[in-house]
Design an enzyme around this catalytic site. Sequence first.
Site, short mmCIF file in Angstrom:
data_model
loop_
_atom_site.label_atom_id
_atom_site.label_comp_id
_atom_site.label_asym_id
_atom_site.label_seq_id
_atom_site.Cartn_x
_atom_site.Cartn_y
_atom_site.Cartn_z
N LYS A 1 2.05 -3.14 6.53
CA LYS A 1 2.38 -3.32 5.12
C LYS A 1 3.88 -3.16 4.89
O LYS A 1 4.49 -3.91 4.10
CB LYS A 1 1.59 -2.32 4.26
N SER B 1 0.84 -1.20 0.00
CA SER B 1 0.00 0.00 0.00
C SER B 1 0.87 1.24 0.00
O SER B 1 1.98 1.25 0.54
CB SER B 1 -0.89 0.00 1.24
N TYR C 1 -1.74 0.19 10.41
CA TYR C 1 -2.02 -0.46 9.13
C TYR C 1 -0.84 -0.28 8.19
O TYR C 1 -0.33 -1.26 7.61
CB TYR C 1 -3.28 0.11 8.50
#
Length: 330
Positions: free
Chosen positions: A147, A119, A143
């Site tokens: 990643k 991402s 988050y």
Amino acid sequence: MTVLITGGAGYIGSHVVRLLRERGDEVVIVDDLVTGDRSRVPGVPLFQMDLSRSDSTEALEKIMRDHSVRAVIHFAGRKQVGESVDRPAWYYQQNVGSLAHLLIAMENTHVSELVFSSSAAVYGAPEGASVREDTLTKPINPYGETKLVGEWLVAAAVKSLGLRACSLRYFNVAGAGWPELGDTAVLNLVPMVFERIDQGLSPLIFGEDYATPDGTCIRDFIHVLDLAKAHLATLDSLSVGDPRHDIFNVGSGKGFSVREMVDAILGETGVALTPHGRERRLGDPAIVVADAQLIANTVGWVSQLDLSDIVRSAWESHQLLRKAKPRATH
């Protein structure tokens, strides 16, 4: 030989599944079906499984052997920023733990090709009209951290196992390649505007005083079908060559303001609503646009679809899925 797709019943995953099958590839899916939908991928073998569980490794190995898996595309994971802030340890368990279990299964079955769904969140809050792969990675939420750690884990596995792997850093994904495969999660700008329209409410724009031509944030929006094709292009590039870990931005390379996107949606829907401005959201940079030249130069992929394609396909899908959605009973 078969391609294993984790999270293949989800929004992006189901597009990749369909493209692979259309060109004749065998596909098998592993999905926990928390956000995925089995009806998106009819006729494809699907194993419902939580990859964050430690016992998933043995089950994955059996699937890989039984289906002669040669490569993996790993979508499965959690992606809600706010939820990751509230439950950081769980997010690491879900996203990093799942990838670790998958890599162990790949090691034990000698599967050596991997495309990892990363991402642009790994960059944190970059600002500029040309975010490159060598831009500083400084995630600002758990988050994004998961990643980035996932990319590190893939890189380490390349060195130890001799994998050929690629991590794809997505920017803002929207649209639908087929109406029935549209985005049903209200987590991104386009479905959020649709939700407001459905309720007869004006779309919201957070921040109208940025140093941009119309005062609203500028973002890179990529059509999900273009993104799906990027997965096939990178997967094909991994079939030959030495062990390596490629990292590519996947975006259109073009910036559109939030107001431009909202206006385009209102124009497509024909709804007479006026967007309402709100205060800026903390951490929103003014301009974030991908430099996608590296993936173009390396595997020959470039985006083909524009903003009008995104909005038109997203609205067509929304109308179809809204009609198909069962009504609540009281």
